[in-house]
Each structure stands twice: as C-alpha cells, then as structure tokens.
Design a protein around this motif. Sequence first.
Motif, mmCIF file in Angstrom:
data_model
loop_
_atom_site.group_PDB
_atom_site.id
_atom_site.type_symbol
_atom_site.label_atom_id
_atom_site.label_comp_id
_atom_site.label_asym_id
_atom_site.label_seq_id
_atom_site.Cartn_x
_atom_site.Cartn_y
_atom_site.Cartn_z
ATOM 1 N N GLY A 114 1.819 1.186 -2.657
ATOM 2 C CA GLY A 114 0.428 1.603 -2.733
ATOM 3 C C GLY A 114 -0.050 2.377 -1.524
ATOM 4 O O GLY A 114 -1.150 2.936 -1.534
ATOM 5 N N GLN A 115 0.788 2.436 -0.482
ATOM 6 C CA GLN A 115 0.405 3.156 0.723
ATOM 7 C C GLN A 115 0.762 4.624 0.567
ATOM 8 O O GLN A 115 1.784 4.981 0.012
ATOM 9 C CB GLN A 115 1.149 2.585 1.934
ATOM 10 C CG GLN A 115 0.828 3.243 3.254
ATOM 11 C CD GLN A 115 1.720 2.720 4.379
ATOM 12 O OE1 GLN A 115 2.943 2.621 4.238
ATOM 13 N NE2 GLN A 115 1.119 2.347 5.483
ATOM 14 N N GLY A 116 -0.098 5.494 1.050
ATOM 15 C CA GLY A 116 0.199 6.919 0.977
ATOM 16 C C GLY A 116 -1.033 7.752 1.227
ATOM 17 O O GLY A 116 -2.164 7.261 1.213
ATOM 18 N N GLU A 117 -0.807 9.009 1.460
ATOM 19 C CA GLU A 117 -1.883 9.946 1.734
ATOM 20 C C GLU A 117 -2.674 10.210 0.460
ATOM 21 O O GLU A 117 -2.104 10.463 -0.599
ATOM 22 C CB GLU A 117 -1.262 11.248 2.250
ATOM 23 C CG GLU A 117 -2.246 12.262 2.761
ATOM 24 C CD GLU A 117 -1.519 13.490 3.260
ATOM 25 O OE1 GLU A 117 -1.516 14.505 2.554
ATOM 26 O OE2 GLU A 117 -0.925 13.416 4.354
ATOM 27 N N PRO A 118 -4.016 10.138 0.522
ATOM 28 C CA PRO A 118 -4.831 10.349 -0.683
ATOM 29 C C PRO A 118 -4.940 11.827 -1.047
ATOM 30 O O PRO A 118 -5.910 12.496 -0.726
ATOM 31 C CB PRO A 118 -6.189 9.761 -0.285
ATOM 32 C CG PRO A 118 -6.249 9.889 1.199
ATOM 33 C CD PRO A 118 -4.840 9.749 1.684
#
Length: 525
Positions: free
Chosen positions: A47-51
């Motif tokens: 779920g982590q990452g650049e939007p």
Amino acid sequence: MTSTEHPLGGEHFDVVIAGGGPVGLLLAAELRLHGVATLVLERGRRGQGEPRTLALHSRTLETLDRRGMLAEFTRAQETLPGLADFRRELADGGARGHFAGLFRLGRHSAEPAEQPHGLLLPHEVLKELLARRADDLGAVVRYDQEVTGLAQDGDGVTVRVRTADGDGAVRGGFLVGCDGGRSVVRKAAGIGFPGTGPSLVSRMGRGRIEVHGGGELPGGWQRTDGGWFMRMPDGRIAVTEWEVPEDLESPATSDELARGIERVTGRRITLTGVDFVTRFTDSARQAARYRAGRVLLAGDAAHIHFPAGGQGVNLGLQDAFNLGWKLAAECLGRAPEGLLDSYEAERHPVAAQVLANTRAQVALMRPGPQVDALRALFTDLMGMDEVNKYLSDIIYGTGIRYAAGPDGHPLAGGFARDLPVATADGTTRLAELLRPGRPLLLGLDGSGAGGSGTGGSGTGGALKAAAGWADRVEIVAGEAPVPPAAALLVRPDGYVAWASDGPVAEEALRAALTAWCGPEGPGAE
C-alpha cells in the motif's frame, strides 16, 4: 504455493522477482498461471507508494481482457469519479491522449480500436489490483525485504536480501529485476545502462495553490515561455523547466515546487497542504541487454524515459506479458531453443522506439518561437488520418509487430484481434479462450465444431494432429462470422505465432507448434 529447500540450505523458488510494483506483480501472476513457484521481494510496505495516476492504454487493456481482468480494472476506475469524468470528457471530445501536449490523438483513427478510451488508475490502486491477482494465484509476496545483491551459477541465483530482522538469502532458478530505474539487480548483474542525461527537470506534488492578488491558475496543460504548468484531474500539480539544477539527489521540497510554479506561470503563489513532492527528469536510458545468464530485467529496470504520453507503465506491463509465459516454459523444461532469448529480441526494439518518441516529444515541448511554429505545423499534420494513426499506434502500443515466422503469413507477428467464436460448447470470444495463459490453436472454418465447415478439407483433421501438444496448448475447433484465417496459433500474450488461410498442412502446423511450444508430448499418436 510453497517453496522447496535448496540442497545447500535456504528456500528455493523457480523464480525470484525483485520489486513488487505493477510489473513485478503482473509477472508473478503470469508465472503462477503455469504453476511456477514464484517469490516477489518488495522493499516497501504493502500500500506504500507515490500518489500518482497511471494511464493504461489500448494494448494493455486488450491484454488484460485476455486474462479476465479488464472488468475489475474498469470498475476500479468508476469508483474514482474525478478520473472517470476526465476520461469521459476526452472520449466525448473525440481525443484520447496527446503527443507533446497536443491533445489530438484518436480524432482520426482509421480503424476502431478494440479498447478505444484507456483507463486512469492511481498507482496504489493498480498495485493492489495486481497484488490480489498474484495472491489469488499463489505467488509469495514479501514486503519490507530489499534485494541487495546476487550471485549466479549454472543452476540458479542466490539473492541477498535485507530485512528488518537482518540480512539473509534466498535461492531462485531465475531472478528478474523489476526494481526500477536504479535497479540493484541490473547493476549487480553487470548490465550496462547507456543513454542520455537530463535536459529538463519536472517537479510534481499535490496541494492547494493560493494565488497572490486573487484568481486561480488554469487547469490542464499550460505551455509558457518558462516551461510547462500542469494541473491534473486527480489534484496533482506539476511544473517542467529547462534549467536543470546540479543537485538532483536531495529530496524535493514543497518550496522548490512552489518556486518552480512561480517561475513558469509568472504569478506569486502560496502552496499549502502538500502531501508529497517528487522530482524527475527526461533521462532516457535502456539496458544494453535484458538477460545475463539466469538474470533478466523488465520494466523501469530495463528502460527509463520522460513520462510523455503515459507510456512507461504500459511498456513495463507488456514486458511482463511477453516474458511470463516464456520464462514459465523454461522453468518447466518445455521451452524450445531460443524462446527465452526472444524476450529481449522482441521487447528491446519496442522500448528503443518509446525512448525515441519521448525524446521527440521533449523537443516539441521546449519554449521558443521556432518550436511554436513546429507545434503549429505538427497540429496540422495530426489532423491527417495516416499521421494520427501512426502516432496513436506508437503511444498506445497498437502498432507493435514482432518478427513473423518462416511462413510469413500477414497475420504472423501481429496482435490477434478479438472476435466471436462458435464452438461445440457454445459461443465465446478469442479473448476468453486466452484466459488460461496458454498458447491457443484455434480453427475458425467450422470443421470439427459442429459448424458448416467442409470436413476433411478444413482444419478439423489438422487440429487432431496437434494432440501431442494438448498438455500445454488450448486446442479449439470453432467458427467465426468473418474469420481472419482458417486457423491461428496465438501466443499467450495475444500475438499470432502462425496462421493458415486454406487447408492446413499438418507438417507446417507441427513445425510451428514445435518452434513456439517445444516438442510434442505423450499425447502424440
């Protein structure tokens, strides 16, 4: 799916994938369709990452349909009203996308596309959809595990891994680097990454802009004497300038983004509520080779370029579709000679063309009266059907053709368009027949399918001669209203490997099956 124990100790998988982004996750799912034991190692958290928002183009959507995933992806976009509305606005205006900020692509398409409008999905949504797909098919995906090095031998690759609990290692028959433009795998394998350095810098973030003195900055894409200012439908803002700072390594800041906006728009602003800022350039590089022994590269690990036209994620996903079935065949001992090497032979030229067209777009995006005149001329050219189709095929991947076989049939090497197929079990579609992820041998003249085909002169007898490949090939006798050929051998990635217009010569069919699917097995008569 469980791993096995390596004789020297530690876990062993058929394939280890470094990088749990969209490309790595899709590749894992493709491998699992064939029962290949697959491990994905991702250094970040789930779920982590650049939007950021990614555009999925026509060829990607066509391929997703051939795996039964398109409907789920479409539903995901429809839950995001801003992006769905933006896509509808483009479609209503007759255009789907742009070349160098000229939103004219699709207005004059000579042939209707199978998937004409594309999809827009946030990066984290796309990753979650593909993570669920990989999970459902039994891939092992581990987060907070960073690949730090490798050592390969004739039997496999030892992958060094750093976790919160310390350093360790895992063994794989093959290692695929899907770990981005700064790929550890690529560097450790000694694969060069030649190309061109930056001529511009873009800064992107998401926040609220307050214009001093009142008013608002315009939405969409705005070209000025200082560069480009963009406001995206998902709330992102971006600015592009041609003055490249010396320091590109330190983290980007909201103040840096704000000052860039001021320089390009000529307006003083205050930027608040910023939840992320990133910086990127137009560096364009491509791996010198996509394979070094038992190490392969895909996605940004194999190629980077300026994100003009949203081509990057599509290029990477198509790498995964191309590589997955070939690597699976190698792991299962069924790959004919040269099949795995055909991954580089086919995909390297495609990426090279993407790097070339993004460089051309950057040139067309520069400020100045000379480029103004060139953009005006280019706009007129894009109004011509042939030019528009040529550019659309480049951006959306619909013009890709791979080398045809020795028979040289016009369909060979091209993408097999979807069509209805009547079989003895009912009516289906070519796309649905490819969902198991196996090669498809499809008879289309009705012989052997209860249709109006002409018995012995049709394809029915020839399809029976393919029984020795039934353990790895879907063999279907059918009938189509307007068949493109009497018989097709379609690869799992949707491209035509072989085709026949008339009565099928069994010798030619056997040769094609052997070339693409390996020698016949125990089903042979």
